[in-house]
Design a protein around this motif. Structure first.
Motif, PDB file in Angstrom:
ATOM      1  N   GLU A  47       0.726  -1.402   0.220  1.00 13.19           N
ATOM      2  CA  GLU A  47      -0.023  -0.001  -0.221  1.00 13.19           C
ATOM      3  C   GLU A  47       0.775   1.357  -0.018  1.00 13.19           C
ATOM      4  OE1 GLU A  47      -4.042   1.444   2.320  1.00 13.19           O
ATOM      5  OE2 GLU A  47      -2.473   0.397   3.234  1.00 13.19           O
ATOM      6  N   THR A  48       0.751   1.900  -1.107  1.00  9.54           N
ATOM      7  CA  THR A  48       1.736   3.089  -1.291  1.00  9.54           C
ATOM      8  C   THR A  48       1.385   4.282  -2.033  1.00  9.54           C
ATOM      9  OG1 THR A  48       4.020   3.384  -2.268  1.00  9.54           O
ATOM     10  CG2 THR A  48       2.603   1.927  -3.414  1.00  9.54           C
ATOM     11  N   THR A  49       1.994   5.423  -1.776  1.00  8.31           N
ATOM     12  CA  THR A  49       1.916   6.619  -2.664  1.00  8.31           C
ATOM     13  C   THR A  49       2.664   6.913  -3.728  1.00  8.31           C
ATOM     14  OG1 THR A  49       2.688   7.952  -0.829  1.00  8.31           O
ATOM     15  CG2 THR A  49       0.295   7.803  -0.973  1.00  8.31           C
ATOM     16  N   LEU A  50       3.662   5.782  -3.589  1.00  6.68           N
ATOM     17  CA  LEU A  50       5.009   5.786  -4.632  1.00  6.68           C
ATOM     18  C   LEU A  50       4.447   5.385  -6.053  1.00  6.68           C
ATOM     19  CD1 LEU A  50       7.786   4.301  -2.625  1.00  6.68           C
ATOM     20  CD2 LEU A  50       7.541   6.809  -3.156  1.00  6.68           C
ATOM     21  N   PRO A  51       4.988   5.921  -7.149  1.00  5.97           N
ATOM     22  CA  PRO A  51       4.734   5.115  -8.520  1.00  5.97           C
ATOM     23  C   PRO A  51       5.182   3.567  -8.304  1.00  5.97           C
ATOM     24  CG  PRO A  51       5.848   7.449  -8.887  1.00  5.97           C
ATOM     25  CD  PRO A  51       5.802   6.982  -7.293  1.00  5.97           C
ATOM     26  N   SER A  52       4.506   3.030  -9.213  1.00 10.71           N
ATOM     27  CA  SER A  52       4.731   1.357  -8.899  1.00 10.71           C
ATOM     28  C   SER A  52       6.353   1.034  -9.317  1.00 10.71           C
ATOM     29  CB  SER A  52       3.707   0.524  -9.715  1.00 10.71           C
ATOM     30  OG  SER A  52       3.752   0.937 -11.212  1.00 10.71           O
ATOM     31  N   ALA A  53       6.674   1.686 -10.275  1.00 11.45           N
ATOM     32  CA  ALA A  53       8.167   1.634 -10.712  1.00 11.45           C
ATOM     33  C   ALA A  53       9.216   1.902  -9.489  1.00 11.45           C
ATOM     34  CB  ALA A  53       8.519   2.518 -11.844  1.00 11.45           C
ATOM     35  N   LYS A  54       8.778   2.886  -8.644  1.00 16.67           N
ATOM     36  CA  LYS A  54       9.519   3.083  -7.566  1.00 16.67           C
ATOM     37  C   LYS A  54       9.612   1.636  -6.495  1.00 16.67           C
ATOM     38  CE  LYS A  54      11.199   7.288  -8.191  1.00 16.67           C
ATOM     39  NZ  LYS A  54      13.033   7.596  -8.250  1.00 16.67           N
ATOM     40  N   VAL A  55       8.356   1.342  -6.369  1.00 13.37           N
ATOM     41  CA  VAL A  55       8.123   0.278  -5.363  1.00 13.37           C
ATOM     42  C   VAL A  55       8.952  -1.263  -6.069  1.00 13.37           C
ATOM     43  CG1 VAL A  55       6.788  -1.480  -4.171  1.00 13.37           C
ATOM     44  CG2 VAL A  55       5.841   1.010  -4.577  1.00 13.37           C
ATOM     45  N   GLN A  56       8.920  -0.971  -7.290  1.00  8.46           N
ATOM     46  CA  GLN A  56       9.439  -2.346  -7.969  1.00  8.46           C
ATOM     47  C   GLN A  56      11.134  -2.249  -7.876  1.00  8.46           C
ATOM     48  OE1 GLN A  56       8.946  -2.498 -12.313  1.00  8.46           O
ATOM     49  NE2 GLN A  56       9.302  -4.862 -12.301  1.00  8.46           N
ATOM     50  N   GLU A  57      11.580  -0.964  -7.955  1.00 12.26           N
ATOM     51  CA  GLU A  57      13.063  -0.790  -7.508  1.00 12.26           C
ATOM     52  C   GLU A  57      13.585  -1.222  -6.276  1.00 12.26           C
ATOM     53  OE1 GLU A  57      14.150   3.436  -8.558  1.00 12.26           O
ATOM     54  OE2 GLU A  57      13.367   3.229 -10.541  1.00 12.26           O
ATOM     55  N   LEU A  58      12.826  -0.937  -5.305  1.00 13.33           N
ATOM     56  CA  LEU A  58      13.120  -1.256  -4.016  1.00 13.33           C
ATOM     57  C   LEU A  58      12.823  -2.729  -3.793  1.00 13.33           C
ATOM     58  CD1 LEU A  58      10.613   1.301  -1.945  1.00 13.33           C
ATOM     59  CD2 LEU A  58      13.181   1.342  -1.701  1.00 13.33           C
ATOM     60  N   LEU A  59      12.144  -3.308  -4.389  1.00 11.65           N
ATOM     61  CA  LEU A  59      12.117  -4.836  -4.324  1.00 11.65           C
ATOM     62  C   LEU A  59      13.125  -5.628  -5.010  1.00 11.65           C
ATOM     63  CD1 LEU A  59       8.112  -5.273  -5.218  1.00 11.65           C
ATOM     64  CD2 LEU A  59       9.340  -5.623  -2.893  1.00 11.65           C
ATOM     65  N   GLU A  60      13.519  -5.069  -6.301  1.00 10.17           N
ATOM     66  CA  GLU A  60      14.464  -5.662  -7.175  1.00 10.17           C
ATOM     67  C   GLU A  60      15.866  -4.951  -6.448  1.00 10.17           C
ATOM     68  OE1 GLU A  60      13.787  -4.874 -10.949  1.00 10.17           O
ATOM     69  OE2 GLU A  60      12.387  -6.536 -11.221  1.00 10.17           O
ATOM     70  N   SER A  61      16.078  -3.999  -5.652  1.00  9.55           N
ATOM     71  CA  SER A  61      17.125  -3.898  -4.766  1.00  9.55           C
ATOM     72  C   SER A  61      17.487  -4.975  -4.073  1.00  9.55           C
ATOM     73  CB  SER A  61      17.278  -2.626  -3.880  1.00  9.55           C
ATOM     74  OG  SER A  61      16.231  -2.720  -2.687  1.00  9.55           O
ATOM     75  N   THR A  62      16.969  -5.984  -3.714  1.00 13.47           N
ATOM     76  CA  THR A  62      17.330  -6.957  -3.006  1.00 13.47           C
ATOM     77  C   THR A  62      17.832  -8.207  -3.941  1.00 13.47           C
ATOM     78  OG1 THR A  62      15.109  -8.163  -3.281  1.00 13.47           O
ATOM     79  CG2 THR A  62      15.164  -6.876  -1.390  1.00 13.47           C
ATOM     80  N   GLY A  63      18.088  -7.917  -5.236  1.00 15.35           N
ATOM     81  CA  GLY A  63      18.597  -8.904  -6.098  1.00 15.35           C
ATOM     82  C   GLY A  63      17.500  -9.965  -6.460  1.00 15.35           C
ATOM     83  N   ARG A  64      16.253  -9.719  -6.384  1.00 12.77           N
ATOM     84  CA  ARG A  64      15.206 -10.675  -6.843  1.00 12.77           C
ATOM     85  C   ARG A  64      14.231  -9.872  -7.869  1.00 12.77           C
ATOM     86  NH1 ARG A  64      17.154 -11.168  -2.207  1.00 12.77           N
ATOM     87  NH2 ARG A  64      17.618 -13.248  -1.380  1.00 12.77           N
TER      88      ARG A  64
END
Length: 262
Positions: A47-64
């Protein structure tokens, strides 16, 4: 105050340490209001007010790898426009529309290949790309109003103002609007323009018509997309490409037999 949107991702997670890494990436991140992680289904809902691309960057910062599966509330509607440039334009992007309530829609996306600075963004009345952006028609304007900005009392329904491209030529944005409705724009087109939209404040007559933002650089038809928990896809049925590998395959052309739905 911005209204949070729920975004559903599939994230490559095979063990508890994977889930812990995702949790650490999201915990405390600005713009992330809450999240849930389901390891067995490899599902993360944010649940976020960020663009989905920003959340995707956070998730992929884990290497996944992370793939967006749905947004918003299933019964209210969601749409997406995959924008491409025509001719010499290399501009491309993805913009999503999520109906947050009966009165409010969230518009968020990423557009690449722009010149740094402001670029007009508008929903146009026709979903006709036969001549590129030139055949998309005028701004969507069912009330026959003068052109304006998103916050103006009088404006075209399709007037979305400007998006700001950074030094890399990327515009990442999230906005909310109370005039636009997802169900009214399915089958129309979204266009990003070469120049700044003057929001109807210019001195010449064209300002009240279209904002003099210049020709369209990229455009795409607005298509219905999956809402939250409405997209169970793991394998693309048109060519057998897996969810995780789909981004590595061209959307069309020799590398792919058929364009897949988003």
């Amino acid at each position: 105050m911005a209204t949070p949107t729920k975004v559903e991702f599939d994230v490559q997670m095979t063990c508890q340490s994977c889930a812990s890494a995702v949790e650490n990436a999201l915990k405390g991140a600005e713009g992330v209001h809450s999240f849930s992680i389901d390891l067995p289904t490899e599902q993360v809902v944010v649940e976020t007010t960020l663009p989905s691309a920003k959340v995707q960057e956070l998730l992929e910062s884990t290497g996944r790898r992370a793939v967006i599966k749905g947004m918003g509330q299933a019964h209210l509607g969601a749409a997406v426009s995959q924008m491409s440039g025509f001719g010499r334009s290399a501009v491309q992007g993805v913009v999503r529309f999520v109906q947050l309530s009966e009165k409010k829609v969230a518009i968020e996306g990423t557009i690449d290949g722009l010149t740094p600075g402001l670029h007009g963004l508008a929903v146009h009345e026709l979903g006709d790309l036969s001549q590129g952006c030139d055949s998309c028609g005028d701004h969507f304007n069912p009330t026959n109003s003068c052109h304006g900005g998103p916050g103006d009392q009088e404006r075209h329904v399709g007037d979305l103002g400007n998006v700001l491209a950074d030094a890399r030529g990327r515009a990442e944005f999230r906005m909310e609007d109370e005039r636009l409705k997802v169900w009214d724009i399915i089958g129309r087109s979204l266009v990003v323009h070469s120049g700044k939209d003057d929001l109807g404040k210019g001195k010449d007559a064209s300002s009240k018509q279209d904002g003099s933002a210049g020709p369209g650089l990229a455009c795409g038809i607005v298509a219905r997309s999956a809402g939250l928990f409405q997209n169970p896809k793991k394998i693309c049925t048109c060519d057998g490409v897996s969810l995780w590998d789909e981004r590595d395959v061209p959307l069309a052309g020799p590398g792919r037999r058929q364009q897949c739905s988003l």
